[in-house]
Write a protein that holds these residues in place. Structure first.
Motif, PDB file in Angstrom:
ATOM      1  N   ALA A   1       2.363 -10.605  15.486  1.00  0.00           N
ATOM      2  CA  ALA A   1       3.800 -10.886  15.636  1.00  0.00           C
ATOM      3  C   ALA A   1       4.496 -10.895  14.288  1.00  0.00           C
ATOM      4  O   ALA A   1       5.624 -10.387  14.138  1.00  0.00           O
ATOM      5  CB  ALA A   1       3.981 -12.216  16.341  1.00  0.00           C
ATOM      6  N   ALA A   2       3.875 -11.463  13.287  1.00  0.00           N
ATOM      7  CA  ALA A   2       4.476 -11.475  11.953  1.00  0.00           C
ATOM      8  C   ALA A   2       4.621 -10.071  11.406  1.00  0.00           C
ATOM      9  O   ALA A   2       5.639  -9.716  10.776  1.00  0.00           O
ATOM     10  CB  ALA A   2       3.630 -12.333  11.024  1.00  0.00           C
ATOM     11  N   LEU A   3       3.625  -9.246  11.619  1.00  0.00           N
ATOM     12  CA  LEU A   3       3.728  -7.863  11.150  1.00  0.00           C
ATOM     13  C   LEU A   3       4.813  -7.106  11.891  1.00  0.00           C
ATOM     14  O   LEU A   3       5.532  -6.278  11.308  1.00  0.00           O
ATOM     15  CB  LEU A   3       2.369  -7.162  11.321  1.00  0.00           C
ATOM     16  CG  LEU A   3       1.217  -7.671  10.438  1.00  0.00           C
ATOM     17  CD1 LEU A   3      -0.083  -6.957  10.789  1.00  0.00           C
ATOM     18  CD2 LEU A   3       1.549  -7.452   8.960  1.00  0.00           C
ATOM     19  N   ALA A   4       4.986  -7.393  13.206  1.00  0.00           N
ATOM     20  CA  ALA A   4       6.032  -6.712  13.977  1.00  0.00           C
ATOM     21  C   ALA A   4       7.410  -7.141  13.511  1.00  0.00           C
ATOM     22  O   ALA A   4       8.342  -6.323  13.429  1.00  0.00           O
ATOM     23  CB  ALA A   4       5.835  -7.001  15.459  1.00  0.00           C
ATOM     24  N   GLU A   5       7.614  -8.454  13.219  1.00  0.00           N
ATOM     25  CA  GLU A   5       8.914  -8.910  12.731  1.00  0.00           C
ATOM     26  C   GLU A   5       9.253  -8.309  11.368  1.00  0.00           C
ATOM     27  O   GLU A   5      10.416  -8.040  11.064  1.00  0.00           O
ATOM     28  CB  GLU A   5       8.916 -10.434  12.649  1.00  0.00           C
ATOM     29  CG  GLU A   5       8.881 -11.123  14.007  1.00  0.00           C
ATOM     30  CD  GLU A   5       8.819 -12.623  13.880  1.00  0.00           C
ATOM     31  OE1 GLU A   5       8.786 -13.102  12.696  1.00  0.00           O
ATOM     32  OE2 GLU A   5       8.779 -13.311  14.904  1.00  0.00           O
ATOM     33  N   ARG A   6       8.284  -8.104  10.561  1.00  0.00           N
ATOM     34  CA  ARG A   6       8.543  -7.529   9.249  1.00  0.00           C
ATOM     35  C   ARG A   6       8.925  -6.058   9.340  1.00  0.00           C
ATOM     36  O   ARG A   6       9.792  -5.572   8.621  1.00  0.00           O
ATOM     37  CB  ARG A   6       7.308  -7.686   8.354  1.00  0.00           C
ATOM     38  CG  ARG A   6       7.555  -7.303   6.901  1.00  0.00           C
ATOM     39  CD  ARG A   6       6.295  -7.348   6.106  1.00  0.00           C
ATOM     40  NE  ARG A   6       5.336  -6.325   6.595  1.00  0.00           N
ATOM     41  CZ  ARG A   6       4.163  -6.083   6.011  1.00  0.00           C
ATOM     42  NH1 ARG A   6       3.794  -6.819   4.962  1.00  0.00           N
ATOM     43  NH2 ARG A   6       3.368  -5.170   6.509  1.00  0.00           N
TER      44      ARG A   6
END
Length: 371
Positions: free
Chosen positions: A357-362
């Protein structure tokens, strides 16, 4: 008739009174007895250790006075060490005789070696052993002949002989031990020139080398990379030695090969044998063989066994030639040579989901920032 023998009375000397002694008798009584004169013992002459020098000098002087005078002048130049006298003439004579004896020994030794090399009934080991024994006999005879020619008094050189014997006992102990060990190795024919033996270097890596020479002290072994190892004879006689040429010169070479699980095993085995037979140094008898060793992680493992008769020419080049032939044969028949492959399975957990999820938000633009 009665016969009586009349004997004249013997005159007996009675000491005269003191007042009646004559002057001569008084002087004789008063004078003391003469003491014995001391006898002077001559000092011992210096010992000439080289007796032949005196005989030669006298013989030359009898033939030629000028040469005799010159030799006498050389003999006057001398050094005395205790009871031993060594002159310049003695030194020159000893050096000349030593050079003569050494030259004669070298020539006789060379002639004897040529005679031994010409004997067709002897093999190489017997010829080498005969040469070693001849060398020992020639040099021992040269030593004693030189001593006899010089007429050296060995009793005068007892101190130097004892020191020399002590030096041989301690300093040359290993040398004589290696000499005897070399002769024993040649007599039982366990090690001979031309044999291929396994040699371990200082790092412990084992390689092989060919024996070039068996000397007095060590055996010279030359490897394929032209490294020459000097191994003491005692080590080869005491330690375990792997001799590839002791009873037979045939040596078996192993070549490791792996093929894919999807390959035709029968065809792959035939190609392995064909690749081994194409190698120029591989023997036809015994023929090459291919053994399956086991099932590996990525391949089915085989070992190609092939025989050669000249291990001194190398074994690594044989493995290389067989593998090269097999490479092109496998390419020609579409047989895969496998390489390690791994499947990666990632388990789902909360930490992994938060990371995704963090990689997708970035990566995705945020609507609040107007990007």
């Amino acid at each position: 008739m009665i016969i009586t023998a009349l004997t004249a009375p013997q005159a007996t000397e009675t000491p005269a009174p003191d007042g009646d002694q004559t002057p001569a008798a008084a002087d004789a009584a008063a004078s003391p007895a003469p003491s014995p004169t001391p006898v002077e013992t001559p000092e011992p002459e210096p010992v000439e250790p080289v007796e032949a020098a005196d005989r030669l000098r006298e013989g030359v002087a009898a033939q030629n006075e000028t040469a005799g005078a010159f030799l006498d002048r050389l003999d006057r130049i001398a050094v005395e060490v205790g009871d031993i006298r060594i002159s310049m003439f003695d030194t020159l004579l000893v050096v000349g005789v030593i050079l003569l004896v050494i030259t004669a020994a070298i020539l006789i030794n060379r002639f004897g070696r040529k005679m031994i090399r010409g004997v067709s009934k002897f093999d190489e080991t017997q010829k080498l052993l005969s040469e070693k024994i001849l060398t020992i006999i020639v040099w021992a005879a040269a030593f004693f002949i030189g001593i006899d020619l010089l007429g050296i008094d060995l009793t005068a050189l007892a101190f130097f002989g004892g020191a020399f014997g002590l030096a041989i006992g301690f300093g040359l102990q290993k040398t004589f031990g290696n000499l005897i060990a070399g002769i024993i190795l040649l007599m039982d024919k366990s090690i001979k020139p031309g044999d291929v033996i396994a040699v371990a270097d200082q790092a412990g890596q084992q390689t092989f080398g060919q024996i070039r020479k068996i000397g007095i002290r060590a055996v010279s072994v030359t490897t394929r990379d032209e490294r020459e190892y000097l191994i003491p004879n005692e080590n080869l006689m005491i330690n375990q030695v792997e001799n590839w040429s002791y009873s037979s010169r045939n040596v078996r070479i192993q070549v490791e090969v792996g093929v894919s699980y999807d390959a035709d095993m029968k065809l792959a085995e035939e190609l392995m044998l064909q690749a081994a037979k194409k190698a120029r140094r591989v023997l036809d008898t015994p023929p090459p063989t291919a053994w399956m060793n086991g099932y590996g992680d990525s391949s089915v493992n085989f070992t190609i066994h092939c025989w050669i008769r000249d291990p001194e020419e190398g074994v690594g080049n044989i493995r290389s030639e067989v593998l090269k032939n097999l490479w092109w044969l496998f390419k020609e028949h579409d047989i895969e040579i496998p390489f390690p492959q791994r499947d990666l399975n990632i388990r789902q957990n909360k930490q992994f989901e938060r990371l995704i999820a963090a990689l997708a938000e970035r990566d995705d633009p945020s609507p609040d920032t107007g990007q």
